[in-house]
Design a protein around this motif. Structure first.
Motif, PDB file in Angstrom:
ATOM      1  N   ILE A 177       0.820  -1.214   0.000  1.00  0.00           N
ATOM      2  CA  ILE A 177       0.000   0.000   0.000  1.00  0.00           C
ATOM      3  C   ILE A 177       0.854   1.265   0.000  1.00  0.00           C
ATOM      4  CG2 ILE A 177      -1.625   1.354   1.398  1.00  0.00           C
ATOM      5  CD1 ILE A 177      -2.874  -1.373   2.215  1.00  0.00           C
ATOM      6  N   TYR A 178       1.929   1.261   0.776  1.00  0.00           N
ATOM      7  CA  TYR A 178       2.739   2.474   0.943  1.00  0.00           C
ATOM      8  C   TYR A 178       3.985   2.490   0.055  1.00  0.00           C
ATOM      9  CZ  TYR A 178      -0.297   3.513   4.818  1.00  0.00           C
ATOM     10  OH  TYR A 178      -1.413   3.783   5.590  1.00  0.00           O
ATOM     11  N   LYS A 179       4.178   1.422  -0.713  1.00  0.00           N
ATOM     12  CA  LYS A 179       5.349   1.323  -1.605  1.00  0.00           C
ATOM     13  C   LYS A 179       6.654   1.396  -0.812  1.00  0.00           C
ATOM     14  CE  LYS A 179       2.620   1.707  -5.291  1.00  0.00           C
ATOM     15  NZ  LYS A 179       1.489   0.886  -5.066  1.00  0.00           N
ATOM     16  N   THR A 180       6.695   0.645   0.285  1.00  0.00           N
ATOM     17  CA  THR A 180       7.890   0.564   1.125  1.00  0.00           C
ATOM     18  C   THR A 180       8.486  -0.831   0.982  1.00  0.00           C
ATOM     19  OG1 THR A 180       6.514  -0.073   3.028  1.00  0.00           O
ATOM     20  CG2 THR A 180       7.087   2.260   2.837  1.00  0.00           C
ATOM     21  N   LYS A 209       4.625   2.398  15.629  1.00  0.00           N
ATOM     22  CA  LYS A 209       3.930   3.481  14.920  1.00  0.00           C
ATOM     23  C   LYS A 209       4.922   4.495  14.373  1.00  0.00           C
ATOM     24  CE  LYS A 209       1.239   5.648  17.551  1.00  0.00           C
ATOM     25  NZ  LYS A 209       0.465   6.427  18.466  1.00  0.00           N
ATOM     26  N   GLU A 210       5.860   4.876  15.223  1.00  0.00           N
ATOM     27  CA  GLU A 210       6.856   5.862  14.809  1.00  0.00           C
ATOM     28  C   GLU A 210       7.736   5.324  13.671  1.00  0.00           C
ATOM     29  OE1 GLU A 210       5.901   5.200  17.856  1.00  0.00           O
ATOM     30  OE2 GLU A 210       5.265   7.140  18.632  1.00  0.00           O
ATOM     31  N   GLU A 211       8.024   4.009  13.714  1.00  0.00           N
ATOM     32  CA  GLU A 211       8.812   3.424  12.627  1.00  0.00           C
ATOM     33  C   GLU A 211       8.049   3.488  11.304  1.00  0.00           C
ATOM     34  OE1 GLU A 211      10.959  -0.682  11.154  1.00  0.00           O
ATOM     35  OE2 GLU A 211      10.758  -0.361  13.317  1.00  0.00           O
ATOM     36  N   LEU A 212       6.760   3.204  11.340  1.00  0.00           N
ATOM     37  CA  LEU A 212       5.959   3.272  10.113  1.00  0.00           C
ATOM     38  C   LEU A 212       5.876   4.707   9.594  1.00  0.00           C
ATOM     39  CD1 LEU A 212       3.093   0.823  11.131  1.00  0.00           C
ATOM     40  CD2 LEU A 212       5.051   0.342   9.643  1.00  0.00           C
ATOM     41  N   ILE A 213       5.755   5.658  10.500  1.00  0.00           N
ATOM     42  CA  ILE A 213       5.729   7.072  10.100  1.00  0.00           C
ATOM     43  C   ILE A 213       7.065   7.464   9.473  1.00  0.00           C
ATOM     44  CG2 ILE A 213       5.655   9.446  11.002  1.00  0.00           C
ATOM     45  CD1 ILE A 213       3.517   8.381  13.047  1.00  0.00           C
ATOM     46  N   ARG A 263       7.656   8.973   5.639  1.00  0.00           N
ATOM     47  CA  ARG A 263       7.639  10.450   5.722  1.00  0.00           C
ATOM     48  C   ARG A 263       8.051  11.140   4.426  1.00  0.00           C
ATOM     49  NH1 ARG A 263      12.344   9.634   9.064  1.00  0.00           N
ATOM     50  NH2 ARG A 263      14.147  10.459   7.974  1.00  0.00           N
ATOM     51  N   LYS A 264       8.868  10.504   3.610  1.00  0.00           N
ATOM     52  CA  LYS A 264       9.308  11.126   2.356  1.00  0.00           C
ATOM     53  C   LYS A 264       8.570  10.567   1.138  1.00  0.00           C
ATOM     54  CE  LYS A 264      13.875  12.264   4.109  1.00  0.00           C
ATOM     55  NZ  LYS A 264      15.322  12.053   4.002  1.00  0.00           N
ATOM     56  N   LEU A 265       7.568   9.762   1.387  1.00  0.00           N
ATOM     57  CA  LEU A 265       6.827   9.128   0.297  1.00  0.00           C
ATOM     58  C   LEU A 265       5.521   9.879   0.013  1.00  0.00           C
ATOM     59  CD1 LEU A 265       7.308   5.406   1.358  1.00  0.00           C
ATOM     60  CD2 LEU A 265       8.622   6.692  -0.319  1.00  0.00           C
ATOM     61  N   PRO A 266       4.970   9.698  -1.174  1.00  0.00           N
ATOM     62  CA  PRO A 266       3.697  10.374  -1.488  1.00  0.00           C
ATOM     63  C   PRO A 266       2.577   9.996  -0.518  1.00  0.00           C
ATOM     64  CG  PRO A 266       4.677   9.459  -3.480  1.00  0.00           C
ATOM     65  CD  PRO A 266       5.511   8.979  -2.321  1.00  0.00           C
TER      66      PRO A 266
END
Length: 192
Positions: A122-125, A140-144, A148-151
Motif C-alpha cells: 500500500i505504501y510502496k515501502t 507506529k513511529e517506525e511506520l511514520i 515520511r518522504k513518500l507520497p
C-alpha cells in the motif's frame, strides 16, 4: 441468535481495526458492538469510564468483551505489561461478562509488522518482515519514519483500512501474543 462481542479500546481506530481483523474468521452469528467509544488512551483508567462501561454492558448485553490495550513497552518491560494485566484483572472483577485482553506489545501497530507485506504494498515501502513484533519499540513511529518522504504517508487513522486487508492467519502465526489472544476468544465463544 447472534452473539455480541463488545469491543473496548484506547482509541476507536484500535477497536475498529481489531473488529475488521476478527471478522475475517469470526463473522457468522456474531455481531460487534463498540463500547465506550469516546475515550482515548489512559481515560480507560478513570472510575467514570468504568462506571460507563458497567452501564453499557447492562444496556447492550454483550456475550463477551474484548479489551484492547497498548503496553507501551516491549516484551522485556515486564512492569508495563503487568500494570496492564492488573488493570484488566481489576476491571474484570466489576463486570459480569466473560472477557479477554488483547495486550498489544508496544502498540497496535506492532500487528502490522506481523503482516508487513500489506503495508509494503500500500505504501510502496520495503520494510523487512520476519521480525519478532514483541521487540519492536515504537512501531507506529517506525511506520511514520518509513513513509515520511513518500507520497502516501502513514498515520494512525489508516489502521482500520490496513487491518481490513491484513491476513489474520498470518498474524496468528507471526505474533505469539495475538495467537494466544485469538485462542482465548475462540474458547469464550465456544463456551457460550
Amino acid at each position: 441468535m447472534n452473539k455480541v462481542i463488545g469491543l473496548v479500546g484506547e482509541n476507536p481506530n484500535d477497536t475498529l481495526s481489531i473488529r475488521y481483523l476478527l471478522e475475517k474468521k469470526i463473522a457468522t452469528k456474531v455481531s460487534y458492538e463498540l463500547l465506550i467509544k469516546n475515550i482515548r488512551g489512559h481515560q480507560l483508567d478513570h472510575n467514570r469510564t468504568k462506571e460507563t462501561l458497567k452501564i453499557e454492558c447492562e444496556r447492550k448485553k454483550p456475550d463477551i468483551i474484548i479489551f484492547i490495550r497498548d503496553a507501551d513497552g516491549i516484551c522485556t518491560q515486564k512492569d508495563k505489561i503487568e500494570d496492564c494485566k492488573q488493570w484488566h484483572k481489576e476491571l474484570s472483577k466489576q463486570l459480569n461478562v466473560p472477557n479477554v485482553l488483547l495486550l498489544n506489545i508496544y502498540e497496535l501497530e506492532a500487528l502490522i509488522f506481523a503482516d508487513i507485506d500489506v503495508f509494503n504494498r500500500i505504501y510502496k515501502t520495503s520494510i523487512k518482515g520476519n521480525r519478532d513484533v514483541t521487540f519492536i519499540e515504537e512501531p507506529k513511529e517506525e511506520l511514520i519514519r518509513q513513509t515520511r518522504k513518500l507520497p502516501k504517508k502513514y498515520c494512525e487513522s489508516d489502521c482500520p483500512e490496513l487491518f481490513k486487508q491484513m491476513n489474520i492467519d498470518k498474524i496468528i502465526s507471526n505474533c505469539s501474543y495475538f495467537k494466544h489472544f485469538y485462542q482465548n476468544v475462540e474458547k469464550l465463544l465456544s463456551a457460550q
